[in-house]
Design an enzyme around this catalytic site. Structure first.
Site, PDB file in Angstrom:
ATOM      1  N   SER A 122     -25.171  18.557 -11.993  1.00 54.20           N
ATOM      2  CA  SER A 122     -24.003  18.711 -11.119  1.00 54.20           C
ATOM      3  C   SER A 122     -23.737  20.180 -10.807  1.00 54.20           C
ATOM      4  CB  SER A 122     -22.779  18.092 -11.781  1.00 54.20           C
ATOM      5  OG  SER A 122     -22.636  18.585 -13.089  1.00 54.20           O
ATOM      6  N   HIS A 143     -28.303  14.111  -6.808  1.00 52.79           N
ATOM      7  CA  HIS A 143     -26.998  14.150  -7.483  1.00 52.79           C
ATOM      8  C   HIS A 143     -26.200  12.892  -7.135  1.00 52.79           C
ATOM      9  CE1 HIS A 143     -22.970  16.474  -8.130  1.00 52.79           C
ATOM     10  NE2 HIS A 143     -23.264  15.706  -9.142  1.00 52.79           N
ATOM     11  N   GLU A 155     -26.131  13.387  -3.207  1.00 53.20           N
ATOM     12  CA  GLU A 155     -26.221  14.759  -2.685  1.00 53.20           C
ATOM     13  C   GLU A 155     -27.652  15.227  -2.978  1.00 53.20           C
ATOM     14  OE1 GLU A 155     -23.634  17.604  -4.723  1.00 53.20           O
ATOM     15  OE2 GLU A 155     -23.076  18.505  -2.815  1.00 53.20           O
ATOM     16  N   ASN A 193     -19.138  19.834  -5.854  1.00 50.57           N
ATOM     17  CA  ASN A 193     -18.330  20.425  -6.922  1.00 50.57           C
ATOM     18  C   ASN A 193     -17.722  21.765  -6.549  1.00 50.57           C
ATOM     19  OD1 ASN A 193     -18.263  18.426  -8.886  1.00 50.57           O
ATOM     20  ND2 ASN A 193     -20.410  18.807  -9.368  1.00 50.57           N
TER      21      ASN A 193
HETATM   22  N1  CAA Z   1     -21.554  -1.233 -12.362  1.00 51.12           N
HETATM   23  C1  CAA Z   1     -21.270  -2.339 -11.719  1.00 51.12           C
HETATM   24  N2  CAA Z   1     -20.039  -2.719 -11.366  1.00 51.12           N
HETATM   25  C2  CAA Z   1     -19.047  -1.869 -11.724  1.00 51.12           C
HETATM   26  C3  CAA Z   1     -19.259  -0.660 -12.403  1.00 51.12           C
HETATM   27  C4  CAA Z   1     -20.587  -0.350 -12.738  1.00 51.12           C
HETATM   28  N3  CAA Z   1     -20.906   0.754 -13.384  1.00 51.12           N
HETATM   29  N4  CAA Z   1     -18.062  -0.060 -12.612  1.00 51.12           N
HETATM   30  C5  CAA Z   1     -17.145  -0.860 -12.085  1.00 51.12           C
HETATM   31  N5  CAA Z   1     -17.741  -1.955 -11.556  1.00 51.12           N
HETATM   32  C6  CAA Z   1     -17.139  -3.080 -10.878  1.00 51.12           C
HETATM   33  C7  CAA Z   1     -15.882  -3.491 -11.597  1.00 51.12           C
HETATM   34  O1  CAA Z   1     -16.199  -4.363 -12.648  1.00 51.12           O
HETATM   35  C8  CAA Z   1     -15.108  -4.164 -10.474  1.00 51.12           C
HETATM   36  O2  CAA Z   1     -15.539  -5.484 -10.284  1.00 51.12           O
HETATM   37  P1  CAA Z   1     -14.501  -6.593  -9.757  1.00 51.12           P
HETATM   38  O3  CAA Z   1     -13.954  -6.101  -8.462  1.00 51.12           O
HETATM   39  O4  CAA Z   1     -15.374  -7.772  -9.618  1.00 51.12           O
HETATM   40  O5  CAA Z   1     -13.460  -6.697 -10.849  1.00 51.12           O
HETATM   41  C9  CAA Z   1     -15.530  -3.396  -9.246  1.00 51.12           C
HETATM   42  O6  CAA Z   1     -16.722  -2.696  -9.577  1.00 51.12           O
HETATM   43  C10 CAA Z   1     -14.489  -2.405  -8.830  1.00 51.12           C
HETATM   44  O7  CAA Z   1     -14.072  -1.718  -9.996  1.00 51.12           O
HETATM   45  P2  CAA Z   1     -12.600  -1.231 -10.144  1.00 51.12           P
HETATM   46  O8  CAA Z   1     -11.617  -2.346 -10.106  1.00 51.12           O
HETATM   47  O9  CAA Z   1     -12.539  -0.278 -11.293  1.00 51.12           O
HETATM   48  O10 CAA Z   1     -12.504  -0.505  -8.746  1.00 51.12           O
HETATM   49  P3  CAA Z   1     -11.378   0.317  -8.088  1.00 51.12           P
HETATM   50  O11 CAA Z   1     -11.115  -0.267  -6.789  1.00 51.12           O
HETATM   51  O12 CAA Z   1     -10.257   0.576  -9.040  1.00 51.12           O
HETATM   52  O13 CAA Z   1     -12.182   1.678  -7.842  1.00 51.12           O
HETATM   53  C11 CAA Z   1     -13.341   3.639  -8.382  1.00 51.12           C
HETATM   54  C12 CAA Z   1     -12.710   2.391  -8.918  1.00 51.12           C
HETATM   55  C13 CAA Z   1     -14.556   3.310  -7.524  1.00 51.12           C
HETATM   56  C14 CAA Z   1     -13.772   4.453  -9.594  1.00 51.12           C
HETATM   57  C15 CAA Z   1     -12.298   4.399  -7.490  1.00 51.12           C
HETATM   58  O14 CAA Z   1     -11.134   4.631  -8.230  1.00 51.12           O
HETATM   59  C16 CAA Z   1     -12.832   5.705  -7.014  1.00 51.12           C
HETATM   60  O15 CAA Z   1     -13.547   5.778  -6.027  1.00 51.12           O
HETATM   61  N6  CAA Z   1     -12.467   6.807  -7.697  1.00 51.12           N
HETATM   62  C17 CAA Z   1     -12.984   8.122  -7.408  1.00 51.12           C
HETATM   63  C18 CAA Z   1     -14.310   8.283  -8.071  1.00 51.12           C
HETATM   64  C19 CAA Z   1     -14.941   9.607  -7.786  1.00 51.12           C
HETATM   65  O16 CAA Z   1     -14.416  10.464  -7.103  1.00 51.12           O
HETATM   66  N7  CAA Z   1     -16.145   9.811  -8.357  1.00 51.12           N
HETATM   67  C20 CAA Z   1     -16.861  11.019  -8.221  1.00 51.12           C
HETATM   68  C21 CAA Z   1     -16.666  11.874  -9.424  1.00 51.12           C
HETATM   69  S1  CAA Z   1     -17.529  13.394  -9.295  1.00 51.12           S
HETATM   70  C22 CAA Z   1     -19.056  13.055  -9.902  1.00 51.12           C
HETATM   71  O17 CAA Z   1     -19.364  11.984 -10.354  1.00 51.12           O
HETATM   72  C23 CAA Z   1     -20.076  14.090  -9.803  1.00 51.12           C
HETATM   73  C24 CAA Z   1     -19.939  15.339 -10.520  1.00 51.12           C
HETATM   74  O18 CAA Z   1     -20.844  16.142 -10.406  1.00 51.12           O
HETATM   75  C25 CAA Z   1     -18.798  15.694 -11.403  1.00 51.12           C
END
Ligand code: CAA
Length: 288
Positions: A122, A143, A155, A193
């Site tokens: 990252s 990424h 990315e 990031n």
């Molecule tokens: N595999 C498969 N299914 C998954 C899963 C996984 N790993 N994780 C969750 N799910 C499923 C859940 O079980 C759920 O299923 P149901 O709808 O059947 O119950 C479904 O996916 C949706 O899950 P949530 O109810 O938790 O979903 P939500 O609508 O609350 O969204 C989220 C969750 C996608 C995390 C949303 O809150 C979001 O987009 N948040 C922002 C995330 C973000 O910004 N990520 C980037 C971080 S930065 C990074 O990663 C890189 C870095 O370099 C730091």
């Protein structure tokens, strides 16, 4: 040098949150995955988590049972020495340059010369990792974003020596996984990031200044900016140690005060408050 373009078997190195998500996505898209982690029990934990997600999706009628079984069958717990048969390596171990360097040197001995190495780093320079890997033209950043199975973006980070045909192969592969690849240059924090971490850092500063409590800060960004989660909850999801590490890279490599990590972030990391993975960050989690 020519590189391998037909990618059927993928070596995923690191079975933490990112590595297990990456393994799941490749396996769901018909690739055999050899999954390795240096930590005892990590691969078994990852396989268990993936199985739970797949079973839940089957239970809800969102996935065919046969597709879930095929995905599970595609993931094989493996040793580092088994990687001689892979068509691509995706590295997703901890963000620690000396540990990554040692792993890349080890892989260089085992993996065929024409195989691309992709790193999920990252914030560590892809050009630096490429040099250490011994195959800088066949080295690239791939990424992914957490949670990997749900997030659309890959990315694609192009190092100074990454060959253009390698960029094309990885771009096509990301599309084949159902992701949207966006190409960026190897530069501190890339695009994701460089923009995300200052926002998280500013949210921590607001919290530390007592401008509002954590729920309110997150509420402002969710309701006012339509972010799916607030910056403090997102920091907990990413890991406060990871956020701190990335901010340190931005601060050091770009040399600007605006990237200086908020002292509270450092203190929380020192206290072991790492977010979801430790059970406590800006919020409390039940990790049972
Ligand atoms: N595999 C498969 N299914 C998954 C899963 C996984 N790993 N994780 C969750 N799910 C499923 C859940 O079980 C759920 O299923 P149901 O709808 O059947 O119950 C479904 O996916 C949706 O899950 P949530 O109810 O938790 O979903 P939500 O609508 O609350 O969204 C989220 C969750 C996608 C995390 C949303 O809150 C979001 O987009 N948040 C922002 C995330 C973000 O910004 N990520 C980037 C971080 S930065 C990074 O990663 C890189 C870095 O370099 C730091």
């Amino acid at each position: 040098m020519q590189h391998r373009t037909n990618i059927r078997t993928v070596g995923v190195i690191g079975a933490g949150t990112m590595g297990s998500g990456i393994a799941q996505v490749f396996a769901q898209n018909g690739r055999k995955v050899l999954l390795y982690d240096a930590l005892d029990g990590a691969v078994e934990r990852a396989v268990g988590m993936i199985g739970k997600f797949l079973d839940k999706a089957v239970g809800k009628g969102k996935l065919e049972a046969s597709a879930a079984e095929a995905t599970k069958a595609n993931i094989k717990p493996s040793a580092l020495g088994d990687m001689s048969g892979v068509d691509l390596v995706v590295e997703a171990i901890s963000e620690d340059p000396p540990i990554k360097h040692a792993l890349l040197r080890e892989l260089q001995k085992t993996v065929a010369e024409d195989v691309i190495f992709a790193s999920n780093t990252s914030s560590i320079s892809v050009s630096d990792l490429g040099r250490v890997s011994g195959r800088p033209d066949r080295f690239i950043g791939m990424h992914f974003f957490n949670p990997v199975p749900l997030m659309a973006l890959v990315e694609v980070v192009v190092g100074l020596q990454t060959a253009e045909p390698v960029v094309e192969t990885i771009t096509a592969l990301a599309k084949d996984l159902g992701k949207t690849p966006l190409r960026v240059k190897d530069h501190p924090g890339f695009v994701s990031n460089r923009i995300l971490m200052p926002m998280i850092n500013e949210a921590v500063l607001c919290y530390s200044d007592g401008v509002a409590d954590g729920e309110t800060i997150d509420g402002v960004m969710k309701l006012g900016m339509n972010h799916p989660m607030g910056p403090l909850a997102l920091a907990d999801l990413i890991g406060l140690d990871v956020c701190l590490f990335i901010l340190e890279v931005l601060h050091r490599d770009l040399g600007e005060d605006r990237y200086r990590p908020t002292p509270l972030l450092r203190t929380m990391v020192r206290a072991g408050f790492l977010g979801r993975k430790s059970g406590k960050g800006f919020y409390d989690y039940d990790n049972k």
